[in-house]
Design a protein around this motif. Structure first.
Motif, PDB file in Angstrom:
ATOM      1  N   SER A  52      42.366  44.370  30.130  1.00  0.00           N
ATOM      2  CA  SER A  52      43.574  44.859  29.466  1.00  0.00           C
ATOM      3  C   SER A  52      44.577  45.713  29.998  1.00  0.00           C
ATOM      4  CB  SER A  52      43.070  45.276  28.055  1.00  0.00           C
ATOM      5  OG  SER A  52      42.400  46.485  28.250  1.00  0.00           O
ATOM      6  N   ILE A  53      45.683  45.752  29.611  1.00  0.00           N
ATOM      7  CA  ILE A  53      46.775  46.594  30.144  1.00  0.00           C
ATOM      8  C   ILE A  53      46.183  48.194  29.997  1.00  0.00           C
ATOM      9  CG2 ILE A  53      48.844  47.778  29.304  1.00  0.00           C
ATOM     10  CD1 ILE A  53      49.999  44.800  29.263  1.00  0.00           C
ATOM     11  N   ASP A  54      45.599  48.242  28.645  1.00  0.00           N
ATOM     12  CA  ASP A  54      44.980  49.797  28.556  1.00  0.00           C
ATOM     13  C   ASP A  54      43.951  50.193  29.404  1.00  0.00           C
ATOM     14  OD1 ASP A  54      45.658  51.870  26.800  1.00  0.00           O
ATOM     15  OD2 ASP A  54      43.794  51.412  25.914  1.00  0.00           O
ATOM     16  N   ALA A  55      42.917  49.287  29.850  1.00  0.00           N
ATOM     17  CA  ALA A  55      41.880  49.662  30.486  1.00  0.00           C
ATOM     18  C   ALA A  55      42.405  49.684  31.813  1.00  0.00           C
ATOM     19  CB  ALA A  55      40.866  48.309  30.188  1.00  0.00           C
ATOM     20  N   GLN A  56      43.231  48.875  32.332  1.00  0.00           N
ATOM     21  CA  GLN A  56      43.633  48.800  33.609  1.00  0.00           C
ATOM     22  C   GLN A  56      44.352  50.094  34.170  1.00  0.00           C
ATOM     23  OE1 GLN A  56      43.223  46.742  36.512  1.00  0.00           O
ATOM     24  NE2 GLN A  56      41.590  45.924  35.065  1.00  0.00           N
ATOM     25  N   LEU A  57      45.209  50.552  33.051  1.00  0.00           N
ATOM     26  CA  LEU A  57      46.042  51.800  33.152  1.00  0.00           C
ATOM     27  C   LEU A  57      45.118  53.007  33.259  1.00  0.00           C
ATOM     28  CD1 LEU A  57      49.096  51.859  30.920  1.00  0.00           C
ATOM     29  CD2 LEU A  57      49.088  52.027  33.341  1.00  0.00           C
ATOM     30  N   LYS A  58      44.155  53.041  32.512  1.00  0.00           N
ATOM     31  CA  LYS A  58      43.097  54.186  32.367  1.00  0.00           C
ATOM     32  C   LYS A  58      42.291  54.164  33.639  1.00  0.00           C
ATOM     33  CE  LYS A  58      41.694  55.375  27.858  1.00  0.00           C
ATOM     34  NZ  LYS A  58      41.500  54.147  26.883  1.00  0.00           N
ATOM     35  N   LYS A  89      57.926  43.743  33.527  1.00  0.00           N
ATOM     36  CA  LYS A  89      58.147  44.217  32.331  1.00  0.00           C
ATOM     37  C   LYS A  89      58.645  45.657  32.402  1.00  0.00           C
ATOM     38  CE  LYS A  89      56.626  40.305  30.310  1.00  0.00           C
ATOM     39  NZ  LYS A  89      57.655  39.293  30.209  1.00  0.00           N
ATOM     40  N   PRO A  90      59.517  46.104  31.049  1.00  0.00           N
ATOM     41  CA  PRO A  90      59.906  47.357  30.854  1.00  0.00           C
ATOM     42  C   PRO A  90      58.546  48.257  30.494  1.00  0.00           C
ATOM     43  CG  PRO A  90      60.751  46.040  29.259  1.00  0.00           C
ATOM     44  CD  PRO A  90      59.965  45.152  30.240  1.00  0.00           C
ATOM     45  N   ARG A  91      58.890  49.553  30.343  1.00  0.00           N
ATOM     46  CA  ARG A  91      57.556  50.410  30.100  1.00  0.00           C
ATOM     47  C   ARG A  91      57.352  50.223  28.733  1.00  0.00           C
ATOM     48  NH1 ARG A  91      57.793  55.490  33.229  1.00  0.00           N
ATOM     49  NH2 ARG A  91      56.341  56.492  31.922  1.00  0.00           N
ATOM     50  N   SER A  92      58.024  50.043  27.761  1.00  0.00           N
ATOM     51  CA  SER A  92      57.891  49.735  26.164  1.00  0.00           C
ATOM     52  C   SER A  92      56.940  48.748  26.266  1.00  0.00           C
ATOM     53  CB  SER A  92      59.108  49.234  25.635  1.00  0.00           C
ATOM     54  OG  SER A  92      59.614  48.147  26.253  1.00  0.00           O
ATOM     55  N   TYR A  93      56.777  47.580  27.094  1.00  0.00           N
ATOM     56  CA  TYR A  93      55.853  46.438  27.203  1.00  0.00           C
ATOM     57  C   TYR A  93      54.560  46.990  27.213  1.00  0.00           C
ATOM     58  CZ  TYR A  93      53.720  41.876  28.249  1.00  0.00           C
ATOM     59  OH  TYR A  93      53.171  40.732  28.235  1.00  0.00           O
ATOM     60  N   LEU A  94      54.172  47.854  27.976  1.00  0.00           N
ATOM     61  CA  LEU A  94      52.600  48.490  28.008  1.00  0.00           C
ATOM     62  C   LEU A  94      52.225  49.118  26.786  1.00  0.00           C
ATOM     63  CD1 LEU A  94      52.889  50.317  31.659  1.00  0.00           C
ATOM     64  CD2 LEU A  94      52.514  47.929  30.927  1.00  0.00           C
ATOM     65  N   LEU A  95      53.192  49.827  26.109  1.00  0.00           N
ATOM     66  CA  LEU A  95      52.923  50.725  24.853  1.00  0.00           C
ATOM     67  C   LEU A  95      52.855  49.476  23.706  1.00  0.00           C
ATOM     68  CD1 LEU A  95      55.216  53.388  25.128  1.00  0.00           C
ATOM     69  CD2 LEU A  95      52.814  53.411  25.634  1.00  0.00           C
ATOM     70  N   LEU A  97      45.481  40.801  31.654  1.00  0.00           N
ATOM     71  CA  LEU A  97      46.197  40.483  32.747  1.00  0.00           C
ATOM     72  C   LEU A  97      45.459  39.477  33.400  1.00  0.00           C
ATOM     73  CD1 LEU A  97      47.185  43.439  32.389  1.00  0.00           C
ATOM     74  CD2 LEU A  97      46.927  43.740  35.190  1.00  0.00           C
ATOM     75  N   ASP A  98      46.151  38.294  33.866  1.00  0.00           N
ATOM     76  CA  ASP A  98      45.391  37.417  34.567  1.00  0.00           C
ATOM     77  C   ASP A  98      45.120  37.711  35.991  1.00  0.00           C
ATOM     78  OD1 ASP A  98      47.608  36.980  36.332  1.00  0.00           O
ATOM     79  OD2 ASP A  98      48.906  35.556  34.827  1.00  0.00           O
ATOM     80  N   ASP A  99      44.429  36.590  36.371  1.00  0.00           N
ATOM     81  CA  ASP A  99      43.729  36.916  37.774  1.00  0.00           C
ATOM     82  C   ASP A  99      44.766  37.495  38.994  1.00  0.00           C
ATOM     83  OD1 ASP A  99      41.358  36.808  36.879  1.00  0.00           O
ATOM     84  OD2 ASP A  99      40.880  34.520  37.735  1.00  0.00           O
ATOM     85  N   ALA A 100      45.767  36.660  39.011  1.00  0.00           N
ATOM     86  CA  ALA A 100      47.133  36.933  39.794  1.00  0.00           C
ATOM     87  C   ALA A 100      47.631  38.518  39.659  1.00  0.00           C
ATOM     88  CB  ALA A 100      48.064  36.030  39.727  1.00  0.00           C
TER      89      ALA A 100
END
Ligand code: GLN
Length: 282
Positions: free
Chosen positions: A4-10, A38-44, A51-54
């Motif tokens: 997930s975006i959150d886990a990857q960011l952490k 994507k813009p920063r707002s997308y992450l929030l 995220l897919d493998d690529a």
């Protein structure tokens, strides 16, 4: 580890922290936005999105570069300056927020109405394009020693649809004819002494030495620009140069000795001496 975006960011923030990054949250977010396009707002908005493998592989690749110390601006190929998104490349200095101070001060000195302005050592074209975008009635010339830099600045000009700027390649004033004169000359030249330990730390390690280091305690290029500027300024024209925070007195002395008047130094956003200027009365 989920994708997930959150886990990857952490995870990225932890790695960057461990590697000693001064801005782990921003670095991680900017790099992930770059990978996702994507813009920063997308992450929030989509923290749970996977995220897919690529995308995972691409994020890992850019993170590996950042963990080696490479500047984020070189990894994503872009840096914003004066609200202009500029393409950057390893043969140019990465535009600094403090250099916007030079733009503000130059705008203050550019006279009303059409006139010519020169930016020496233009790099990405940051200063020249900022001035040209603010004042559509002036004609700005940017010069850089490296043809790749002049070409990059021209590419930025074209992408940003700024018609009133042109870029030339050569050493300082050499691409100009002897009688070409300007209302204002600006420069953020190399001004760091070769022995400065700052050169071995952080992002500057990846930037071209030719854009950072100058002989004579960092003053050699400032001296050349000031000397030859007298032949290329109109009467009443202004020269403004960025310099190191301890170089104000030396730069003022150079300008005084060459006959410039109304010589003064202005501070950057941190309150440090950063820009010295003088008026050429001919
Ligand atoms: N201000 C930059 C730095 O300290 C140097 C820029 C320059 O040399 N023109 O990294």
């Amino acid at each position: 580890m989920t994708s997930s975006i959150d886990a990857q960011l952490k995870r990225a923030v932890e790695q960057l922290n461990a590697a000693g990054s001064e801005s782990p949250h921003i670095d991680a977010a900017v790099l992930l936005c770059h990978v996702l396009d994507k813009p920063r707002s997308y992450l929030l908005t989509w923290p749970e999105k996977a995220l897919d493998d690529a995308q995972l592989a691409a994020f890992e690749a850019v993170m590996a570069r950042r963990l080696q110390g490479e500047p984020v601006a070189y990894i994503i190929g872009e840096r914003e300056f004066w609200s202009l998104p500029l393409k950057v490349a390893p043969h140019t200095l990465i535009p600094r927020p403090d250099t916007e101070r030079l733009v503000e001060l130059a705008l203050d000195k550019i006279p009303a109405g059409a006139c010519d302005v020169l930016d020496l050592g233009t790099g990405t074209g940051a200063i020249a394009l900022a001035l040209a975008s603010e004042r559509r009635d002036i004609a700005v010339t940017g010069i850089d020693l490296r043809p790749e830099a002049a070409a990059l600045a021209e590419e930025n000009r074209s992408t940003l649809h700024i018609a009133n700027a042109r870029f030339l390649s050569g050493s300082w004033y050499s691409p100009l004819t002897a009688d070409e004169r300007f209302a204002v000359i600006v420069s953020n030249p190399p001004y760091i002494d070769e022995a400065d330990p700052h050169l071995d730390q952080g992002d500057v390690r990846f930037e071209p030495k030719s854009a950072l280091v100058a002989d004579d305690n960092g003053l050699a290029d400032i001296r050349i620009i000031s000397e030859q500027g007298r032949q290329h300024l109109h009467t009443g024209g202004w020269l403004l140069m960025e310099h190191g925070f301890e170089q104000g007195p030396a730069v003022r002395e150079i300008l005084h000795a060459l006959g410039y008047q109304q010589v003064s130094t202005a501070q950057d956003y941190a309150g440090l001496d950063r820009v010295t200027m003088g008026c050429w009365q001919g």
